[in-house]
Write a protein that holds these residues in place. Structure first.
Motif, PDB file in Angstrom:
ATOM      1  N   GLY A 158       0.848  -1.285   0.117  1.00 28.80           N
ATOM      2  CA  GLY A 158       0.072   0.009   0.056  1.00 28.80           C
ATOM      3  C   GLY A 158       0.802   1.292   0.044  1.00 28.80           C
ATOM      4  N   LEU A 159       1.995   1.403   0.806  1.00 29.96           N
ATOM      5  CA  LEU A 159       2.900   2.402   0.887  1.00 29.96           C
ATOM      6  C   LEU A 159       3.500   2.821  -0.235  1.00 29.96           C
ATOM      7  N   GLN A 160       3.979   1.520  -1.144  1.00 28.37           N
ATOM      8  CA  GLN A 160       5.042   1.882  -2.125  1.00 28.37           C
ATOM      9  C   GLN A 160       4.497   1.562  -3.609  1.00 28.37           C
ATOM     10  N   CYS A 161       3.389   0.784  -3.628  1.00 30.65           N
ATOM     11  CA  CYS A 161       2.666   0.488  -4.968  1.00 30.65           C
ATOM     12  C   CYS A 161       1.670   1.580  -5.280  1.00 30.65           C
ATOM     13  N   GLN A 162       1.954   2.871  -5.464  1.00 29.62           N
ATOM     14  CA  GLN A 162       0.835   3.791  -5.500  1.00 29.62           C
ATOM     15  C   GLN A 162       0.223   3.899  -6.873  1.00 29.62           C
ATOM     16  N   GLN A 163       0.614   3.015  -7.898  1.00 28.55           N
ATOM     17  CA  GLN A 163      -0.088   2.876  -9.045  1.00 28.55           C
ATOM     18  C   GLN A 163      -1.258   1.700  -9.099  1.00 28.55           C
ATOM     19  N   LEU A 164      -1.354   1.066  -7.826  1.00 26.05           N
ATOM     20  CA  LEU A 164      -2.151   0.063  -7.678  1.00 26.05           C
ATOM     21  C   LEU A 164      -3.688   0.421  -8.114  1.00 26.05           C
ATOM     22  N   GLN A 165      -4.505  -0.296  -9.132  1.00 23.26           N
ATOM     23  CA  GLN A 165      -5.880  -0.060  -9.495  1.00 23.26           C
ATOM     24  C   GLN A 165      -6.747  -1.263  -9.062  1.00 23.26           C
ATOM     25  N   SER A 166      -6.141  -2.364  -9.052  1.00 21.28           N
ATOM     26  CA  SER A 166      -7.260  -3.691  -8.951  1.00 21.28           C
ATOM     27  C   SER A 166      -6.357  -4.541  -7.812  1.00 21.28           C
ATOM     28  N   LEU A 167      -7.066  -5.235  -6.962  1.00 19.50           N
ATOM     29  CA  LEU A 167      -6.624  -5.683  -5.638  1.00 19.50           C
ATOM     30  C   LEU A 167      -7.502  -7.068  -5.570  1.00 19.50           C
ATOM     31  N   SER A 168      -6.996  -8.107  -5.639  1.00 17.73           N
ATOM     32  CA  SER A 168      -7.546  -9.591  -5.222  1.00 17.73           C
ATOM     33  C   SER A 168      -6.946 -10.246  -4.237  1.00 17.73           C
ATOM     34  N   LEU A 169      -7.563 -10.512  -2.988  1.00 23.02           N
ATOM     35  CA  LEU A 169      -7.035 -11.043  -1.987  1.00 23.02           C
ATOM     36  C   LEU A 169      -8.019 -12.390  -1.984  1.00 23.02           C
ATOM     37  N   ALA A 170      -7.520 -13.663  -1.521  1.00 22.03           N
ATOM     38  CA  ALA A 170      -8.381 -14.968  -1.548  1.00 22.03           C
ATOM     39  C   ALA A 170      -7.433 -15.730  -0.562  1.00 22.03           C
ATOM     40  N   LEU A 192      -5.183  -0.169   3.060  1.00 24.13           N
ATOM     41  CA  LEU A 192      -6.077   0.382   2.275  1.00 24.13           C
ATOM     42  C   LEU A 192      -6.000   2.293   2.325  1.00 24.13           C
ATOM     43  N   LYS A 193      -5.491   2.682   3.486  1.00 26.57           N
ATOM     44  CA  LYS A 193      -5.531   4.007   3.604  1.00 26.57           C
ATOM     45  C   LYS A 193      -4.374   4.723   2.708  1.00 26.57           C
ATOM     46  N   HIS A 194      -3.573   3.911   2.130  1.00 26.61           N
ATOM     47  CA  HIS A 194      -2.643   4.578   1.170  1.00 26.61           C
ATOM     48  C   HIS A 194      -3.124   4.239  -0.487  1.00 26.61           C
ATOM     49  N   CYS A 195      -4.192   3.322  -0.565  1.00 27.43           N
ATOM     50  CA  CYS A 195      -4.444   3.182  -1.825  1.00 27.43           C
ATOM     51  C   CYS A 195      -5.565   3.945  -2.614  1.00 27.43           C
ATOM     52  N   LYS A 196      -4.993   5.202  -2.830  1.00 31.28           N
ATOM     53  CA  LYS A 196      -5.723   6.408  -3.573  1.00 31.28           C
ATOM     54  C   LYS A 196      -6.145   6.091  -4.836  1.00 31.28           C
ATOM     55  N   ARG A 197      -5.498   5.048  -5.579  1.00 33.37           N
ATOM     56  CA  ARG A 197      -5.929   4.974  -7.006  1.00 33.37           C
ATOM     57  C   ARG A 197      -6.625   3.642  -7.195  1.00 33.37           C
ATOM     58  N   LEU A 198      -6.989   2.905  -6.040  1.00 32.25           N
ATOM     59  CA  LEU A 198      -7.604   1.767  -6.056  1.00 32.25           C
ATOM     60  C   LEU A 198      -9.033   1.694  -6.679  1.00 32.25           C
TER      61      LEU A 198
END
Length: 717
Positions: free
Chosen positions: A553-565, A583-589
Motif C-alpha cells: 500500500g505504501l510503495q505501489c502507488q499505481q495499484l488499481q485492482s487488488l484481489s485477495l483470497a 487501504l489508507k494508502h491506496c488512493k488509486r484503487l
C-alpha cells in the motif's frame, strides 16, 4: 490544429483554479501538445460538456481531432442518458471510433443515437441493450463502418435486418460477437470478414428450467463467409450448448480453410472432444497456413503430434492452458530445440503441470522441475512480456542459479506474470529466517486465547517479519523485473468458492506444502514494483499478520485492482488490521475483490475502505462471513464513485434482500450504472442471481480467474 466548434458561453478566459494561482506556473502556459496529452486522460463526456466551457483556449483544444475522433465511454460510469445524448449531438459527426462496451445502464433509445455518428469506422456495443430492429436502423446509415462489436441476445432475428444494414455488414472486416442464444448472429452477412471474435455465453437452461437446444434459428444462412479470414477466436463459457454451437461455426472452416489465416484460438473450459470436422480442419491448417498465434482445447493437443506439423512464422502468442504438454514436447515441438522466438510476446502455460519437466510419465506433480527446460525456454523467448505458469506445482531443486525465480529474472521485458505460490519458495530453508510453522499452528484455534481487534498478537507491520529479505529468490526476481504491471501469486490447489454457472464450492483442497514457506516477508517484497497496477494473492497459508500488505500500500502507488483470497488460516481472518492500514494508502484503487471464509465486513473494514477515494467496484465472497448493513450504507454514502457492490456471505436471505433494496433505493438515482447484488453464498438460487450480473463485472471482478496471457495482446480495442 483543433477543429472549430459552435459558440459556447465561457466563465472567463481562465479556469477558476488556474486564475487563483498567484505567481505560479499557469496550466494554460504549457504547449498545446502537452495540454492535449493532459486532456486525453479526461473522460469524453466531461471533456466536451464541462472542460470545454471553461475558457476559449480549452474550447478549441477540447475539440481537437486527436481527442474527439476516438470516444471511450467504456467504464465511464457517470455517463448518464442525457450526457451521452448531448455528447453525440455536439460532436457526433466527428467521431470515427466509439467504444460503448459495457454501458448496460443506457436505454435502447439512447444507444440508437449512435446512428447520428455517420462517420463511424469502428464501434463497440458489447453489453449494450440492442435488438435486431435497433441494430438494423443504426447500421443502415453507418456506411463507413469496418469494425463492429455486438451482443446477440434471445429474440434476435436476422430476417429483420434491412438491405441497407446488410450492405453495411458486407463491408465490415472485424466482428466481435457475444452470443447469449444459439445463433449465427450477423456473421452470414459479413462477407468481407478478416477478424472474427466469438464469445459463447449461452446457458444450458432458460430461467424457467427448459433445456436449450444448440440447433440454430430456422431461416438463418449456415454458410458464414470465411474466405478472407485472418484471425479466428472463440471463447466458451462452461456448458455443453456452447460447444454444440461453436462446432457449427467450425464446420464451415473445416470445409475450406482460409489461406490467409494466421491466428487460430479456441478457449474451452473442461474437455471438448475432437470430431471428424475438427480433425479435417487441423489437418488442413497444418498443410495450408502459417500461424503467429495459437490456442487449442486441451483434448486436441494431448497425446497428439499436431504441434510437430503446425508451421509458425514470428509467433507472438501461444496458449497451452491445461494441456498435458511435457517439457520435452515444449522444447522440441514449440521452440524447435531452442529456436529463436524473440517475437513471442505472450505465453500461457497455466495448468500445464508437466511443462517444465522431462517426458517421464511417472513424474508426480510435486516433483522438482527441470531447470534446463526452463533455461532453454527463457533463452529462446527472451522478449516475453506476459507469462502465465499458474495452476501447477513448479518446485525448484537446490543449486546455484537453478531456481525458477532466478531464471525468470532474465526476462527483463515482463509486464505481467502469474506464478503458483509454491514456485517462489526458496529451495531450502534460509539461514536468515526461522523455519515456517505449519499454518494450523500459526494462530490459536478453538478455545485458545482470543485476539482483540486492534491489538497486535504478532509482530507489527514494520517489524523484521514485514521486511523483504534481499537474499530470497523472489525478492531478486522482482528486483529484475521492475516494470511489472500485473502480478498473480495463486496457490496451485486454489479454487474459488464461486465457480461459473455452478453452486458455490463448500470445500477446498489444502495448499501445497511448499507454500508454507511463503509468508509476510515475500508479500512485502512486492512493494518493489513501483509500476504495479493489478495484484492477485490467493491461498497463502503462512500469512501471519498480513504486514506485507502495508508495504504494498505504501510503495505501489499505481495499484488499481487488488484481489485477495484465502490468506492465512481458513478459520480466522488474521490480516484485518494490516489490510485496514494498507487501504489508507491506496488512493488509486478502483477494484477490490476479497474472498475469505469467516470475513467480518464490519465498520472497521468499511471505514478503512472509505479512504480509497477512487474505488468503483467491490466484491466480497465469504463462506460463513458476516456484514453490518449500517456500515455498508455509510460506506456507499462516503464513496461516491462505487457502482458495483457484490457481497456473497453467510447472512440470511432476508438480511441480504433488505440491504440490497436499501442500497438501490438510496443510490440508484444518482448513480445510473449502480449494480448491487447481496446474496447468501451457499443459497441454491445463486446461479440464477449471477446470470443477471452485467458481463463486464461478472468477467472482471465477480468471478475469480487468472488473467495473465488470457488472450493475445491487443486482441480487440
Amino acid at each position: 490544429m483543433a477543429s472549430s466548434g459552435e459558440d459556447t458561453s465561457y466563465d472567463g478566459d481562465a479556469p477558476p483554479a488556474a486564475a487563483s494561482m498567484a505567481d505560479g506556473a499557469h496550466l494554460l502556459g504549457f504547449s498545446d501538445e502537452i495540454l492535449l496529452h493532459i486532456l486525453s486522460h479526461i473522460p469524453s463526456t466531461d471533456l466536451v460538456l464541462n472542460v470545454r466551457r471553461t475558457c476559449r483556449k480549452l474550447a478549441v483544444l477540447c475539440l481537437d481531432k486527436s481527442l474527439i475522433h476516438t470516444v471511450l465511454l467504456q467504464k465511464d460510469y457517470e455517463a448518464s442518458e442525457d450526457k451521452v445524448k448531448q455528447l453525440v449531438r455536439e460532436i457526433g459527426r466527428e467521431i470515427q471510433q466509439l467504444n460503448m462496451a459495457g454501458c448496460y445502464w443506457l436505454s435502447g433509445s439512447t444507444i440508437e443515437h449512435v446512428a447520428r455518428c455517420r462517420g463511424l469506422v469502428k464501434v463497440n456495443l458489447s453489453g449494450c441493450r440492442l435488438t435486431s430492429l435497433r441494430l438494423s436502423k443504426m447500421l443502415s446509415v453507418l456506411q463507413h463502418l469496418r469494425s463492429l462489436a455486438i451482443d446477440v441476445s434471445p429474440g434476435f432475428d436476422a430476417s429483420q435486418l434491412s438491405g441497407e444494414c446488410k450492405a453495411t455488414l458486407s463491408r465490415v472486416r472485424e466482428l466481435k460477437q457475444t452470443l447469449y442464444t444459439p445463433s449465427y448472429g450477423v456473421v452470414p452477412c459479413c462477407t468481407s470478414l478478416e477478424k472474427l471474435l466469438l464469445y459463447f455465453e449461452i446457458l444450458d437452461r432458460t430461467r424457467e428450467g427448459a433445456i436449450l437446444s444448440g440447433q440454430l434459428m430456422v431461416g438463418q444462412s449456415n454458410v458464414p463467409h470465411y474466405q478472407n479470414l485472418r484471425v479466428f477466436y472463440a471463447r466458451l463459457a462452461p456448458g455443453y450448448i456452447n460447444q454444440e454451437v461453436v462446432r457449427l461455426y467450425l464446420a464451415v472452416l473445416s470445409d475450406r480453410t482460409p489461406e490467409n489465416l494466421h491466428a487460430f484460438l479456441i478457449s474451452v473450459p473442461g474437455s471438448f472432444a475432437e470430431s471428424g470436422a475438427t480433425k479435417n480442419l487441423l489437418d488442413s491448417m497444418a498443410r495450408n497456413v502459417v500461424l503467429d498465434a495459437l490456442q487449442l482445447p486441451k483434448s486436441w493437443l494431448n497425446g497428439s503430434s499436431l504441434l510437430q506439423h503446425m508451421r509458425f512464422n514470428n509467433p507472438f502468442y501461444f496458449s497451452f492452458s491445461r494441456c498435458t504438454l511435457s517439457g520435452g514436447h515444449l522444447i522440441q515441438r514449440v521452440i524447435n530445440g531452442g529456436k529463436d522466438l524473440r517475437s513471442l510476446a505472450s505465453l500461457n502455460l497455466s495448468g500445464c503441470v508437466h511443462c517444465l519437466s522431462p517426458d517421464s510419465l511417472l513424474r508426480k506433480a510435486e516433483d522438482d522441475i527441470d531447470s534446463g527446460i526452463l533455461e532453454t525456454l527463457v533463452a529462446a523467448c527472451c522478449n516475453l512480456r506476459h507469462l502465465n505458469l499458474s495452476a501447477a506445482h513448479h518446485h525448484s531443486s537446490e543449486g546455484p542459479g537453478r531456481h525458477l525465480c532466478q531464471l525468470l529474472a532474465r526476462l527483463r521485458h515482463l509486464r505481467s506474470l502469474s506464478l503458483p505460490v509454491c514456485s517462489v519458495a526458496d529451495s531450502a530453508p534460509r539461514a536468515d529466517r526461522a523455519p515456517a510453522q505449519p499454518a494450523m499452528h500459526a494462530v490459536p484455534r478453538g478455545f485458545g486465547k482470543k485476539v482483540r481487534v486492534g491489538v497486535q498478537s504478532c509482530p507489527g507491520p514494520f517489524s523484521s517479519q514485514a521486511v523483504p529479505q534481499p537474499s530470497s529468490v523472489f525478492w531478486s526476481l522482482l528486483k529484475n523485473v521492475p516494470f511489472l504491471e500485473r502480478l498473480e501469486l495463486i496457490g496451485s490447489n486454489f479454487s474459488s468458492a464461486m465457480p461459473r454457472n455452478e453452486p458455490a464450492i463448500r470445500n477446498s483442497l489444502p495448499p501445497c506444502s511448499r507454500a508454507q514457506n511463503v509468508g509476510d516477508s515475500e508479500v512485502a517484497a512486492i512493494g518493489q514494483l513501483a509500476f504495479l497496477r493489478h495484484l492477485t494473492l490467493a491461498q497463502l497459508p503462512s500469512i501471519l499478520t498480513g504486514s506485507g500488505l502495508v508495504s504494498i500500500g505504501l510503495q505501489c502507488q499505481q495499484l488499481q485492482s487488488l484481489s485477495l483470497a484465502n490468506l492465512g488460516m481458513m478459520g480466522k481472518v488474521v490480516y484485518m488490521s494490516a489490510l485496514s492500514d494498507m487501504l489508507k494508502h491506496c488512493k488509486r484503487l478502483k477494484d477490490l475483490r476479497l474472498e475469505q471464509p469467516y470475513f467480518s465486513a464490519n465498520a472497521q473494514f468499511f471505514q478503512a475502505l472509505s479512504q480509497c477515494s477512487a474505488l468503483q467496484r467491490l466484491c466480497l465472497v465469504s463462506r460463513s462471513g458476516t456484514l453490518q448493513p449500517e456500515a455498508v450504507l455509510a460506506f456507499m454514502a462516503r464513496c461516491l464513485h462505487v457502482v458495483v457492490c457484490h457481497m456473497f456471505t453467510g447472512e440470511s436471505l432476508t438480511t441480504c434482500k433488505s440491504l440490497q433494496q436499501s442500497l438501490l433505493r438510496s443510490f440508484q438515482a444518482e448513480r445510473p450504472a449502480l449494480n448491487v447484488v447481496i446474496f447468501p453464498l451457499l443459497h441454491e438460487g445463486l446461479t440464477d442471481v449471477i446470470r443477471d450480473v452485467p458481463m463486464v463485472h461478472l468477467d472482471e471482478i465477480t468471478l475469480f480467474k487468472s488473467r495473465v496471457a488470457e488472450e493475445p495482446p491487443n486482441l480487440w480495442w
